[in-house]
Design a protein around this motif. Structure first.
Motif, PDB file in Angstrom:
ATOM      1  N   GLY A  31     -37.793  20.477  36.428  1.00 35.48           N
ATOM      2  CA  GLY A  31     -38.582  19.255  36.281  1.00 35.48           C
ATOM      3  C   GLY A  31     -40.029  19.572  35.965  1.00 35.48           C
ATOM      4  N   GLY A  52     -50.671  15.854  44.530  1.00 31.56           N
ATOM      5  CA  GLY A  52     -49.559  15.585  43.611  1.00 31.56           C
ATOM      6  C   GLY A  52     -49.305  14.088  43.508  1.00 31.56           C
ATOM      7  N   LEU A  98     -47.736   8.292  45.676  1.00 29.26           N
ATOM      8  CA  LEU A  98     -46.710   7.255  45.821  1.00 29.26           C
ATOM      9  C   LEU A  98     -46.347   7.087  47.296  1.00 29.26           C
ATOM     10  N   TRP A 142     -36.083   8.230  39.449  1.00 35.01           N
ATOM     11  CA  TRP A 142     -36.489   9.554  39.943  1.00 35.01           C
ATOM     12  C   TRP A 142     -36.001   9.661  41.386  1.00 35.01           C
ATOM     13  N   ASN A 177     -38.183   9.651  34.271  1.00 36.68           N
ATOM     14  CA  ASN A 177     -37.352  10.728  34.780  1.00 36.68           C
ATOM     15  C   ASN A 177     -36.220  10.017  35.509  1.00 36.68           C
ATOM     16  N   ASP A 192     -45.568   4.380  37.818  1.00 38.10           N
ATOM     17  CA  ASP A 192     -45.642   5.844  37.864  1.00 38.10           C
ATOM     18  C   ASP A 192     -45.712   6.333  36.422  1.00 38.10           C
ATOM     19  N   MET A 231     -46.551   9.187  35.185  1.00 36.39           N
ATOM     20  CA  MET A 231     -46.635  10.652  35.179  1.00 36.39           C
ATOM     21  C   MET A 231     -46.374  11.276  33.800  1.00 36.39           C
ATOM     22  N   TYR A 232     -45.520  10.623  33.000  1.00 35.24           N
ATOM     23  CA  TYR A 232     -45.167  11.207  31.698  1.00 35.24           C
ATOM     24  C   TYR A 232     -45.896  10.521  30.533  1.00 35.24           C
ATOM     25  N   LYS A 239     -47.570  17.161  34.805  1.00 33.46           N
ATOM     26  CA  LYS A 239     -46.678  17.334  33.649  1.00 33.46           C
ATOM     27  C   LYS A 239     -47.469  17.510  32.356  1.00 33.46           C
TER      28      LYS A 239
HETATM   29  C1  LIG Z   1     -41.345  10.379  37.655  1.00 33.45           C
HETATM   30  C2  LIG Z   1     -42.082  11.364  38.495  1.00 33.45           C
HETATM   31  N1  LIG Z   1     -43.069  10.945  39.275  1.00 33.45           N
HETATM   32  C3  LIG Z   1     -43.762  11.777  40.053  1.00 33.45           C
HETATM   33  C4  LIG Z   1     -43.470  13.117  40.082  1.00 33.45           C
HETATM   34  C5  LIG Z   1     -44.239  13.995  41.028  1.00 33.45           C
HETATM   35  O1  LIG Z   1     -45.236  14.669  40.432  1.00 33.45           O
HETATM   36  P1  LIG Z   1     -46.111  15.732  41.239  1.00 33.45           P
HETATM   37  O2  LIG Z   1     -45.518  17.065  40.965  1.00 33.45           O
HETATM   38  O3  LIG Z   1     -47.502  15.571  40.719  1.00 33.45           O
HETATM   39  O4  LIG Z   1     -46.023  15.386  42.701  1.00 33.45           O
HETATM   40  C6  LIG Z   1     -42.430  13.622  39.290  1.00 33.45           C
HETATM   41  C7  LIG Z   1     -42.070  15.043  39.344  1.00 33.45           C
HETATM   42  O5  LIG Z   1     -40.983  15.452  39.007  1.00 33.45           O
HETATM   43  C8  LIG Z   1     -41.727  12.719  38.466  1.00 33.45           C
HETATM   44  O6  LIG Z   1     -40.728  13.141  37.674  1.00 33.45           O
END
Ligand SMILES: Cc1ncc(COP(=O)(O)O)c(C=O)c1O
Length: 400
Positions: A39, A99, A104, A125, A175, A204, A206-207, A239
């Motif tokens: 991941g 992180g 969250l 996720w 994810n 979220d 993140m991507y 990421k």
């Molecule tokens: C959708 C999603 N949100 C949050 C995270 C968490 O990210 P972090 O590594 O910054 O805690 C991930 C990690 O796989 C993720 O895929």
């Protein structure tokens, strides 16, 4: 009375562990196993970001910081939201955590009361439902379908909302599917949310930066400014900047929520790592050229993997808009028997047989709440992906 917390009993052990344990055992026994479960990007953290971390150590930036972030990083985050998303936040509306995951988790811990429901689209996720359970809430799963590329429709969202709904968790690109919502698709969901003023949005993102072709990323508070007062916009450097190990995530939202999250953080991790925060300042303020370079590589790999998986008999793999995952359906493989004699009854059996017979480790769909599918991460070399997909094709061709 049990020594362990009753809350913990509500949390399931990770369903992905069985596959990864078996992959590790096969590798240890000398088998040639290709892992498609990662991941995280297979790229190294860019040098300018590493240098900023090293400089922070040299300059003695090695002490406790403010619980939810140094002012310099908050300023960089404020600038990022303006630059990339057209969103206006002040530093007091920003929280930095260890992180994206901690961000969250803080938000859920700060807001969940018994009986509160959180709508989570599936496939999801893996951590969302369990984080909700740990925080004392109730996850309500709203299943998307393959017909919409695994994106939730407005009717599905509407049907999942009750008077007890506190949050809607939204993740695009996703994810495990890589699905990214277009502005119109997102607008259809925000229209539903505008009709339910008690529901907050935890997005979220993140991507955000991992999108391909002409897909345009957008986030709920940008598409519907009417949601600004009840949206927590979450993001992180893990990421996009290949910084998974540095552990920096962040969010922006209403000040009273940010203050509540700060309270939780001050009594748990105290603050995110000081050195990582300085590296994240450089990630956000420095050159962004690295992102486009990596995305060209990811797009090539996505196309390779989607093409090869769609050539495998019985697999159906939509072309996702982003992230580094694909989520093929194995519906047409169910009921068949593998060359090794295993009857494929569900996606967990499929993934186990694929690993044992062909040496390819993937994560089965049930782990993400929607079956029958499996997730492939293409954050690995082109050569490994080609070999893995060739083996998957042979495995599927052997089903009868
Ligand atoms: C959708 C999603 N949100 C949050 C995270 C968490 O990210 P972090 O590594 O910054 O805690 C991930 C990690 O796989 C993720 O895929």
């Amino acid at each position: 009375m049990s020594f362990l917390s009753a809350t913990l009993a509500r949390v399931k052990p990770s369903p992905t562990i069985a596959v990864s344990t078996m992959a590790a055992e096969l590798k240890a026994a000398g088998r040639d196993v290709i892992g498609l479960g990662a991941g995280e990007p297979d790229f190294d953290t860019p040098q300018n970001i590493k240098d900023a971390g090293i400089a922070a150590i040299g300059a003695g930036k090695t002490k406790y910081t403010a619980p939810d972030g140094i002012p310099e990083l908050k300023a960089a985050i404020v600038a990022k939201f303006k630059r990339d998303n057209g969103l206006d936040y002040s530093a007091a509306q920003v929280s930095v955590g260890t992180g994206g995951k901690q961000i969250l988790y803080n938000a859920l811990m700060a807001t969940m009361n018994p009986g509160d429901e959180v709508v989570i689209p599936a496939p999801y996720w893996v951590s969302y439902p369990d984080m909700v359970l740990l925080a004392g809430g109730t996850p309500v799963i709203a299943a998307a379908s393959s017909q919409t590329g695994y994106k939730l429709t407005p009717d599905q969202l509407e049907a999942a909302i009750t008077p007890k709904t506190k949050w809607f968790i939204f993740n695009s690109p996703s994810n495990p599917t890589g699905a990214g919502y277009s502005r119109d698709e997102l607008r259809a969901l925000t229209d539903v949310l505008m009709r339910h003023p008690h529901v907050w949005v935890m997005t979220d993102d993140m991507y955000e930066h991992l999108t391909y072709g002409d897909f345009e990323f957008c986030t709920p508070a940008q598409v519907e400014p009417g949601l600004y007062e009840r949206t927590l916009t979450c993001n992180g450097v893990s990421k996009a900047y290949a910084m998974t190990g540095w552990r920096i995530g962040y969010a922006a939202g209403p000040q009273h929520l940010i203050a509540a999250m700060r309270k939780i953080q001050s009594q748990s991790t105290s603050n995110p790592c000081s050195i990582s925060q300085w590296a994240a300042v450089e990630a956000l303020n420095g050159s962004q050229e690295f992102i486009a370079r990596n995305n060209a590589v990811f797009k090539r790999r996505r196309d390779l993997v989607v093409d090869m998986l769609n050539e495998a008999p019985g697999l159906d793999c939509p072309v996702p808009e982003g992230a580094f995952y694909v989520y093929p359906s194995i519906a047409d493989c169910i009921g068949k028997t593998s060359a090794g004699g295993v009857r494929i009854t569900d996606d967990e059996v499929f993934a186990t047989a694929l690993l044992e017979e062909s040496g390819v480790a993937v994560v089965f769909g049930a782990a993400f709440g929607l079956s029958p599918n499996f997730r492939v991460s293409y954050a690995t070399s082109d050569a490994a992906l080609k070999e893995a997909c060739t083996r998957i094709q042979a495995f599927c061709a052997g089903l009868s």
